[in-house]
Design an enzyme around this catalytic site. Structure first.
Site, PDB file in Angstrom:
ATOM      1  N   ARG A 239     -32.899   2.990 -18.672  1.00 13.57           N
ATOM      2  CA  ARG A 239     -31.704   2.391 -19.014  1.00 13.57           C
ATOM      3  C   ARG A 239     -31.704   2.000 -20.579  1.00 13.57           C
ATOM      4  NH1 ARG A 239     -30.345   4.968 -15.415  1.00 13.57           N
ATOM      5  NH2 ARG A 239     -29.086   4.304 -13.690  1.00 13.57           N
ATOM      6  N   GLU A 268     -22.576   2.850 -23.334  1.00 13.01           N
ATOM      7  CA  GLU A 268     -22.430   4.207 -23.167  1.00 13.01           C
ATOM      8  C   GLU A 268     -20.904   4.330 -22.929  1.00 13.01           C
ATOM      9  OE1 GLU A 268     -26.845   5.465 -21.770  1.00 13.01           O
ATOM     10  OE2 GLU A 268     -25.316   5.716 -20.548  1.00 13.01           O
ATOM     11  N   HIS A 287     -27.402  10.904 -22.171  1.00 15.19           N
ATOM     12  CA  HIS A 287     -27.755  10.374 -20.635  1.00 15.19           C
ATOM     13  C   HIS A 287     -27.650  11.551 -19.820  1.00 15.19           C
ATOM     14  CE1 HIS A 287     -27.727   6.743 -17.857  1.00 15.19           C
ATOM     15  NE2 HIS A 287     -28.369   7.708 -17.504  1.00 15.19           N
TER      16      HIS A 287
END
Length: 322
Positions: A239, A268, A287
């Protein structure tokens, strides 16, 4: 008898929707690549019996307290820091997630990121795209060996162990730091437990695989980067909030570490003008750690199954507990 109402915060394949429709009324945000707006989620959660969400959907205490009928929140992710689990627990709302199913796929991507950063693969592609490939030169785009290097893994959960197994195929020296010793990883993989300082100071590759919690927030900070080798490559596919990005930028720019491979960022999505993207020694991805077709299908199916279990009054297969 009225069917329970399930709200999906993202567009899902017909087979997943049909599975839920067999037992439920289904509402769904119709856009796959855009999160549901907060005002719509707030409206839907007030009448929903279940919510099928993703890591991009903040489900905080305020939303949970407006959910009069909610019985279960099921997230299509292993991480659940976007959900106020404590607030849900106080309301007797179950929370479920999708661990295990994505471990191998995420480990594949993590190791691919490590290899790309070590061997400067994105930089090589840019050389060709920019028509800058000249004659062969002895030290042109030289990178770092992966074989026989030391891989330091911070967070030896399922994904961390899977990354370690991949490292053994390159004859890497595997060290790890975790809240508790993992005898299985030590016995089967040959990983060795070390204190955090030793891991940072001696690893050629530092790979963060911890969940994001209050305790792990910015755990990789300026001090941590200063302890690393100036030849070290930093990898994060856990993360983004586990890393102080300002400190990472300075470490890369000043040569305190050699490079970084990043699949996650603190906020994000990032834009093209993000400072880290201006550095040639950064390999960045949007991601996509678990983004294989097979794995995402399994995650979606597991998320739907958890919802059905919760609505039947059963405990989901993978509950989140405090």
């Amino acid at each position: 008898m009225k069917k329970p109402y399930v709200y999906l915060t993202r567009q899902m394949p017909p087979a997943i929707v049909e599975k839920l429709e067999a037992e439920c009324e289904v509402g769904m945000w119709e856009k796959e690549e855009q999160p549901v707006p907060k005002e719509i989620l707030e409206k839907e959660i007030q009448t929903a019996d279940a919510v099928f969400c993703t890591i991009s959907d903040p489900i905080d205490k305020e939303l949970i307290n407006k959910a009069e009928n909610l019985k279960i929140i099921s997230t299509m992710a292993v991480g659940f820091n976007n959900i106020d689990v404590e607030a849900a627990s106080k309301r007797n709302i179950q929370v479920a997630h999708t661990p295990g199913v994505l471990s191998e796929t995420t480990a594949d991507l993590t190791f691919a990121l490590l290899m790309a950063a070590a061997r400067r693969i994105p930089e090589g592609m840019e050389v060709i795209k920019n028509n800058e490939w000249g004659a062969w030169a002895p030290f042109f785009l030289t990178g770092q060996d992966i074989h026989h290097a030391r891989l330091g893994i911070i967070g030896m959960g399922r994904i961390g162990e899977a990354v370690a197994k991949r490292g053994t195929g390159f004859d890497m020296d595997i060290v790890y730091h975790n809240r508790s010793r993992k005898s299985e990883a030590e016995n089967e993989i040959g990983a060795r437990y070390v204190e955090m300082d030793e891991l940072l100071e001696t690893s050629d590759f530092v790979c963060v695989m911890t969940p994001y919690t209050k305790e792990t927030h910015h755990m990789i900070n300026r001090e941590a980067f200063q302890k690393m080798k100036n030849t070290a490559i930093f990898i994060n596919s856990s993360r983004g909030g586990t890393v102080n990005e300002d400190a990472l930028y300075d470490a890369l720019k000043n040569g305190d570490i050699r490079g970084a491979g990043l699949d996650v960022f603190e906020n994000e999505p990032i834009s093209a003008d993000h400072p880290l993207l201006s550095l040639p020694n950064v390999t960045a991805l949007p991601h996509i750690g678990s983004a294989s077709e097979n794995t995402r299908w399994k995650m979606a199916d597991m998320t739907a199954n958890h919802i059905l279990q919760g609505l039947r009054g059963e405990e989901p297969d993978h509950p989140v507990t405090l």
